[in-house]
Structure formats: C-alpha cells, structure tokens
Design an enzyme around this catalytic site. Structure first.
Site, PDB file in Angstrom:
ATOM      1  N   GLY A 288     -49.846  67.203 -38.772  1.00  0.00           N
ATOM      2  CA  GLY A 288     -50.912  66.465 -38.099  1.00  0.00           C
ATOM      3  C   GLY A 288     -52.213  67.256 -38.012  1.00  0.00           C
ATOM      4  O   GLY A 288     -53.094  66.919 -37.210  1.00  0.00           O
TER       5      GLY A 288
ATOM      6  N   ILE B 160     -63.401  78.142 -28.271  1.00  0.00           N
ATOM      7  CA  ILE B 160     -64.245  79.358 -28.254  1.00  0.00           C
ATOM      8  C   ILE B 160     -65.614  78.989 -27.677  1.00  0.00           C
ATOM      9  O   ILE B 160     -66.277  78.094 -28.195  1.00  0.00           O
ATOM     10  CB  ILE B 160     -64.431  79.935 -29.685  1.00  0.00           C
ATOM     11  CG1 ILE B 160     -63.079  80.234 -30.343  1.00  0.00           C
ATOM     12  CG2 ILE B 160     -65.308  81.172 -29.651  1.00  0.00           C
ATOM     13  CD1 ILE B 160     -63.187  80.745 -31.777  1.00  0.00           C
TER      14      ILE B 160
ATOM     15  N   LYS C  41     -68.727  66.707 -33.340  1.00  0.00           N
ATOM     16  CA  LYS C  41     -69.604  67.571 -34.169  1.00  0.00           C
ATOM     17  C   LYS C  41     -70.355  66.781 -35.228  1.00  0.00           C
ATOM     18  O   LYS C  41     -71.502  67.090 -35.552  1.00  0.00           O
ATOM     19  CB  LYS C  41     -68.790  68.698 -34.817  1.00  0.00           C
ATOM     20  CG  LYS C  41     -67.604  68.251 -35.655  1.00  0.00           C
ATOM     21  CD  LYS C  41     -66.277  68.570 -34.997  1.00  0.00           C
ATOM     22  CE  LYS C  41     -65.140  67.874 -35.719  1.00  0.00           C
ATOM     23  NZ  LYS C  41     -63.830  68.354 -35.337  1.00  0.00           N
TER      24      LYS C  41
ATOM     25  N   LYS D 144     -70.499  71.970 -38.096  1.00  0.00           N
ATOM     26  CA  LYS D 144     -70.547  72.991 -37.030  1.00  0.00           C
ATOM     27  C   LYS D 144     -71.605  74.046 -37.350  1.00  0.00           C
ATOM     28  O   LYS D 144     -72.278  74.562 -36.451  1.00  0.00           O
ATOM     29  CB  LYS D 144     -69.157  73.615 -36.876  1.00  0.00           C
ATOM     30  CG  LYS D 144     -68.106  72.598 -36.420  1.00  0.00           C
ATOM     31  CD  LYS D 144     -66.692  73.110 -36.633  1.00  0.00           C
ATOM     32  CE  LYS D 144     -65.637  72.113 -36.167  1.00  0.00           C
ATOM     33  NZ  LYS D 144     -64.280  72.437 -36.622  1.00  0.00           N
TER      34      LYS D 144
HETATM   35  P1  NDP Z   1     -58.344  60.719 -31.248  1.00  0.00           P
HETATM   36  O1  NDP Z   1     -58.366  59.865 -32.463  1.00  0.00           O
HETATM   37  O2  NDP Z   1     -57.086  61.358 -30.833  1.00  0.00           O
HETATM   38  O3  NDP Z   1     -58.896  59.856 -30.011  1.00  0.00           O
HETATM   39  C1  NDP Z   1     -59.971  58.987 -30.122  1.00  0.00           C
HETATM   40  C2  NDP Z   1     -60.004  58.130 -28.886  1.00  0.00           C
HETATM   41  O4  NDP Z   1     -61.149  57.295 -28.936  1.00  0.00           O
HETATM   42  C3  NDP Z   1     -58.797  57.213 -28.738  1.00  0.00           C
HETATM   43  O5  NDP Z   1     -58.443  57.127 -27.387  1.00  0.00           O
HETATM   44  C4  NDP Z   1     -59.336  55.864 -29.228  1.00  0.00           C
HETATM   45  O6  NDP Z   1     -58.661  54.789 -28.633  1.00  0.00           O
HETATM   46  C5  NDP Z   1     -60.761  55.937 -28.728  1.00  0.00           C
HETATM   47  N1  NDP Z   1     -61.645  55.079 -29.479  1.00  0.00           N
HETATM   48  C6  NDP Z   1     -62.001  55.190 -30.782  1.00  0.00           C
HETATM   49  N2  NDP Z   1     -62.866  54.196 -31.107  1.00  0.00           N
HETATM   50  C7  NDP Z   1     -63.031  53.469 -30.012  1.00  0.00           C
HETATM   51  C8  NDP Z   1     -63.791  52.296 -29.724  1.00  0.00           C
HETATM   52  N3  NDP Z   1     -64.545  51.715 -30.631  1.00  0.00           N
HETATM   53  N4  NDP Z   1     -63.731  51.808 -28.463  1.00  0.00           N
HETATM   54  C9  NDP Z   1     -62.989  52.416 -27.503  1.00  0.00           C
HETATM   55  N5  NDP Z   1     -62.259  53.518 -27.724  1.00  0.00           N
HETATM   56  C10 NDP Z   1     -62.270  54.040 -28.957  1.00  0.00           C
HETATM   57  O7  NDP Z   1     -59.497  61.800 -31.463  1.00  0.00           O
HETATM   58  P2  NDP Z   1     -59.569  63.279 -30.873  1.00  0.00           P
HETATM   59  O8  NDP Z   1     -59.287  63.265 -29.437  1.00  0.00           O
HETATM   60  O9  NDP Z   1     -58.798  64.191 -31.751  1.00  0.00           O
HETATM   61  O10 NDP Z   1     -61.106  63.636 -31.145  1.00  0.00           O
HETATM   62  C11 NDP Z   1     -62.133  63.166 -30.307  1.00  0.00           C
HETATM   63  C12 NDP Z   1     -63.426  63.901 -30.669  1.00  0.00           C
HETATM   64  O11 NDP Z   1     -63.245  65.300 -30.489  1.00  0.00           O
HETATM   65  C13 NDP Z   1     -63.846  63.725 -32.129  1.00  0.00           C
HETATM   66  O12 NDP Z   1     -65.245  63.715 -32.198  1.00  0.00           O
HETATM   67  C14 NDP Z   1     -63.313  64.990 -32.794  1.00  0.00           C
HETATM   68  O13 NDP Z   1     -64.027  65.354 -33.946  1.00  0.00           O
HETATM   69  C15 NDP Z   1     -63.543  65.991 -31.684  1.00  0.00           C
HETATM   70  N6  NDP Z   1     -62.714  67.181 -31.740  1.00  0.00           N
HETATM   71  C16 NDP Z   1     -61.360  67.063 -31.820  1.00  0.00           C
HETATM   72  C17 NDP Z   1     -60.578  68.198 -31.842  1.00  0.00           C
HETATM   73  C18 NDP Z   1     -59.097  68.106 -31.888  1.00  0.00           C
HETATM   74  O14 NDP Z   1     -58.443  69.158 -31.901  1.00  0.00           O
HETATM   75  N7  NDP Z   1     -58.497  66.917 -31.893  1.00  0.00           N
HETATM   76  C19 NDP Z   1     -61.169  69.530 -31.802  1.00  0.00           C
HETATM   77  C20 NDP Z   1     -62.591  69.542 -31.673  1.00  0.00           C
HETATM   78  C21 NDP Z   1     -63.344  68.395 -31.654  1.00  0.00           C
HETATM   79  P3  NDP Z   1     -57.212  54.292 -29.162  1.00  0.00           P
HETATM   80  O15 NDP Z   1     -56.301  55.472 -29.036  1.00  0.00           O
HETATM   81  O16 NDP Z   1     -56.849  53.192 -28.259  1.00  0.00           O
HETATM   82  O17 NDP Z   1     -57.415  53.890 -30.598  1.00  0.00           O
HETATM   83  N1  HSE Z   2     -60.397  69.385 -38.247  1.00  0.00           N
HETATM   84  C1  HSE Z   2     -60.939  70.398 -37.399  1.00  0.00           C
HETATM   85  C2  HSE Z   2     -60.312  71.721 -37.769  1.00  0.00           C
HETATM   86  C3  HSE Z   2     -60.682  70.055 -35.951  1.00  0.00           C
HETATM   87  O1  HSE Z   2     -59.315  71.747 -38.506  1.00  0.00           O
HETATM   88  O2  HSE Z   2     -60.834  72.761 -37.371  1.00  0.00           O
HETATM   89  C4  HSE Z   2     -61.482  70.878 -34.993  1.00  0.00           C
HETATM   90  O3  HSE Z   2     -62.841  70.630 -35.060  1.00  0.00           O
END
Ligand code: NDP
Ligand code: HSE
Length: 443
Positions: free
Chosen positions: A193, A142, A111, A211
């Site tokens: 977390g 959603i 986002k 958002k």
């Molecule tokens: P995480 O931190 O859990 O995962 C990020 C991933 O990206 C990891 O696998 C990390 O690798 C990888 N990564 C980060 N930087 C690099 C890089 N430079 N090169 C290669 N790999 C990289 O994040 P989330 O899954 O929670 O979130 C991902 C996206 O989704 C974000 O934009 C977040 O805002 C969005 N989002 C998340 C939600 C949630 O509930 N978590 C809900 C809605 C949106 P490694 O693990 O090896 O460091």
């Molecule tokens: N930090 C965000 C939240 C994650 O608490 O809603 C989902 O975008």
C-alpha cells in the site's frame, strides 16, 4: 487583534478523513489534554467531510459529525480552522479559496495543491486576513517547514538536498540490498500500500518535485515551475547500476536538490536518481524514510531524518500546524506573511542546462563486437565528455550484448544529455542508454 479569552474553544473541521484525517482524529483525542494546555483553548473537531459515510463510521468516527458536503464545513461560521486532508487539486482548490474568503485558517497536507497553486492561495489568504499552514506537505513527520522559516531563518541556503519520497526510497533500498530489479520490488511496494493511486507521482519523481518546489519557495522566495526543473524517476535503474555504484563507494538515491549560486543569483532545482557518496548521511537514509540536508551560511549543515509518510507521522505535522493556527487565530504570527519574497529574490534566475556542471554515470547496452567501445568513446569525446572509469559486463542473453558502465569527469548537463541522445541513435546500441548524475556537494 483577537486575544486568548475570545477562543476558549477552537472548532476544527476536517475535509477528508482517510489515512491522515483519521490520524488527526485519533491523535488529537489521545493527546488532547497536553495540547489544550499548550494552546490555551479547547480543541474540538466538530464536522468531518468524507464521501462514504459508512466507511467513516466503521473507522470509529461518530456519525453525527459526518457530512458528504465539504462546502458545509467551509461555510460553517462556528468553525475557525479547516484541515484539508482530501488531496488532489479540485475540489480542494475551490474549497480552500472559499475557506480563506470566509476568513478561516486552512491546514493542509496537500503537496500537489501547494506546489501548483501556492502562490495564488497565499495571496488570497493574505487578502482575507486568513492563513495557510502546510507542514505535512513536505516529508510527513519531519518538521522541515518550521525549521526553514523559524530555526534557520537567519540563514541563506546554498544547498538543500535529500530524499523526499518514501515509496521510491523503499524500492531503491531493496534493489540495493537484494540485488533485484525494479519490477518485482514495485509489486511488493504496491501490495504494502505504499504506492500512490497515481503511481507516476512516486515512480517518476513528481511527488518529490512538488515538495521541492515548496522548499525552494520557503528558502528562496520564488515559485519554480515544474517545467523549469529536471525531474526524473527511478524506473530506468537496474541491479547492475547498484553493483557498480557500490564498488565505487556510492549508493543510489532519488535526490531532490535545490542549489543557489549567490554570486550569479541563480537557482537550480531538480529531482533525479543520483550516485551519492557513502560518506554522505543522506546516502544512509533507507526504507520508507525521508532525509533532508540543509546547508545554511551561518548554521552550516543540518540533517533531518524521519518518517516521510504514514498516519502517525503525517498527523503529527498536521496537529503541530493546528497548534500554530490557534496562535495565529489569537493574533500570533501569520505563516503567509513570511512569504513576501525578499528583495534579493527579485532577480533570481533559474540556471539553464549549459550552466549546470556535474559528473555522470552512463550504462549502455550494446552489441558485443569489435569497435563498439571505440565508437562509444568517440561520441563522448565529440560531446566534450571525458571518461573517468569504465566497466563492461557480458549479458547472459543469446543476442551477444554487453552492458558498458562508465563514469565521467565534469561536463555540462547539456553535453551529457546530448551524449545520451547520440548514443541512443547508434545502430549497435540495443536499449535506451541510462544516464545518472553523480551527486555534487556545493562547497
Ligand atoms: P486518503 O485517500 O486516505 O483520504 C482522503 C479522504 O478525503 C477520504 O476520507 C475521502 O473520503 C475524502 N475525500 C476525497 N474526495 C472527497 C470529496 N470530493 N468530498 C468529500 N471527501 C472527499 O488520503 P490520505 O489521507 O492518504 O491523504 C490526504 C492528503 O495528505 C493528500 O493530499 C496526500 O497527498 C497527503 N499526504 C498523505 C500522506 C500519507 O502518508 N498518506 C503523507 C503526506 C501527505 P472517502 O474515504 O469517503 O472516499
Ligand atoms: N507517496 C509519498 C511518499 C507519500 O511515498 O513519500 C508522502 O508524501
């Protein structure tokens, strides 16, 4: 135009395989048969970029798919769809641009990136006959993006409001239920977390503002700058606010709001804590849930409530986008094409503060002495703010202070802000006064 036969297999690359990426990996596999039947192609995740190979292998991702070089995925000619699930601005921005330049479709949950660079990225996608899908970027599971540009496409939206940040909603829900202050519940949210690495995103309204910008663009065809929005977080709230709000039939929620005045062609957008009537459905969206109310001129009000974050809900939206991306690949509708701003958005103006009218709640902590209340009332009167209700609570501290909580009749936002500033400068006011808006449903 491509046709179905050209894509018996669609190859997908994941950039990022953390919470969301692992959800996509797991759920695409679990529901593969039905999804493949639906899209008419085999869906294969053929490459995954992460930073720490061992961590990904421990999470069950086959080592042969892994790379620490996301550029390899972006430049891989055999991959048609890239899911950018790494988050942050760079290198996600450069990788997304390069993916478009290579003609690929990008699906994202990012986002912050869509908010800050959406305008530019949609344009690059269009120029390169690529496409950009971002259902997971707003409200997790959603399907609000699809609802706005498909189900409600015939509508003009006078008001969209709701709860777009689950973490702050969790904290507010527990403050209300348990009569606790902000800090101890923040500690719990951290332990669970829920809170982002950059806590300010959740606690200061910035994540919800990202958002809101995306929804405002979808609904009104204009990118709003964060600097043009009123953005406030939840740190200033305390248990007294919840007590008073509840006694008056309100809940307190961090509300994201987009209001369009069609007569004057003005748009207002903001994220701020609100006292919201318990009669509103959104007032009852609790815990980590998100909720969005959309008022369209044809459909009336539609309210959607669901999980705004977490592995499964967010991956549900990413997988939905993958399915649409496959259709776009085969010559179906492109999502970026609907972003050409409509004519009536050309002169759309962002409302200035003196045009925004509302009711307000103030909490003022002051020395408990004769004449203090009269002076506070005078400040309000001088700023053309009229008092509707008043409560006072003695503090249990040794300093002889009291908290004064009052609500106002309608006033301009500018006058309310000037009132807070003036109150803060008074000698007997011992803490920064708190102002909370009272949610106003547009008729
Ligand atoms: P995480 O931190 O859990 O995962 C990020 C991933 O990206 C990891 O696998 C990390 O690798 C990888 N990564 C980060 N930087 C690099 C890089 N430079 N090169 C290669 N790999 C990289 O994040 P989330 O899954 O929670 O979130 C991902 C996206 O989704 C974000 O934009 C977040 O805002 C969005 N989002 C998340 C939600 C949630 O509930 N978590 C809900 C809605 C949106 P490694 O693990 O090896 O460091
Ligand atoms: N930090 C965000 C939240 C994650 O608490 O809603 C989902 O975008």
């Amino acid at each position: 135009m491509n046709n179905n036969k050209e894509f018996p297999t669609v190859n997908i690359g994941l950039i990022g395989c953390g919470v969301v990426g692992q959800g996509v990996w797991k759920n695409l596999d679990a529901y593969r048969e039905g999804l493949e039947k639906r899209v008419g192609s085999s869906l294969q995740i053929t490459r995954i970029a992460i930073r720490d190979i061992d961590k990904a292998v421990q999470a069950g991702i086959p080592k042969e798919l892994l790379t620490t070089k996301p550029e390899e995925i972006v430049d891989d000619a055999s991959i048609q769809i890239i899911c950018e699930l790494m988050g942050g601005i760079e290198p996600a921005l450069s990788l997304t641009k390069k993916a478009f330049q290579n003609g690929k479709i990008v699906v994202t949950a990012n986002k912050a990136l869509v908010c800050d660079h959406g305008s530019e990225l949609f344009e690059i996608a269009r120029q390169n006959d690529a496409d950009y899908f971002y259902e997971a970027s707003v409200a997790g599971g959603i399907p609000i993006i699809k609802t706005l540009h498909e189900g409600l496409v015939a509508n003009r939206f006078k008001q969209i409001f709701g709860i777009l940040n689950g973490t702050s909603n969790y904290i507010l829900t527990r403050m209300e239920r348990e009569g606790l202050d902000f800090q101890p519940i923040l500690e719990d949210a951290r332990k669970l977390g829920y809170v982002e690495y950059d806590e300010s995103l959740d606690l200061d309204g910035i994540d919800a503002a990202h958002k809101t910008v995306i929804l405002a663009f979808l609904a009104h065809g204009q990118w709003i700058q964060l600097s043009d929005m009123r953005i406030e977080g939840i740190r200033k709230l305390n248990k007294l606010d919840f007590e008073i709000a509840s006694n008056m039939g309100f809940k307190i929620k961090l509300i994201a709001e987009i209001t369009r005045d069609f007569r004057n062609n003005q748009l207002t957008a903001g994220v701020f804590p609100c006292l919201i009537s318990q009669k509103e459905k959104i007032a009852h969206v609790d815990e980590v849930f998100n909720g969005i109310s959309v008022s369209g001129d044809i459909a009336g009000e539609t309210v959607m409530i669901g999980r705004g974050a977490g592995q499964n809900p967010t991956s549900s939206s990413v997988i939905s986008d993958i399915c649409d991306a496959v259709q776009a690949l085969k010559g179906g509708p492109k999502l970026t094409e609907i972003f050409t701003p409509c004519e009536e958005s050309a002169d759309l103006k962002i409302s200035s503060l003196d045009k925004i009218i509302g009711k307000f709640y103030f909490r003022i902590k002051a020395t408990d002495a004769p004449g203090v209340l009269a002076k506070i009332a005078e400040v309000l009167a001088n700023n053309e703010v009229s008092i509707a209700t008043l409560n006072q609570k003695e503090s249990n501290d040794k300093n002889g202070t009291a908290s004064i909580m009052l609500t106002t009749h309608k006033a301009t936002e500018q006058n309310a802000l000037d009132t807070v500033k003036k109150l803060a400068s008074l000698e007997f006011v011992v803490e920064e006064p708190v102002m909370i808006r009272i949610f106003n449903r547009v008729k």
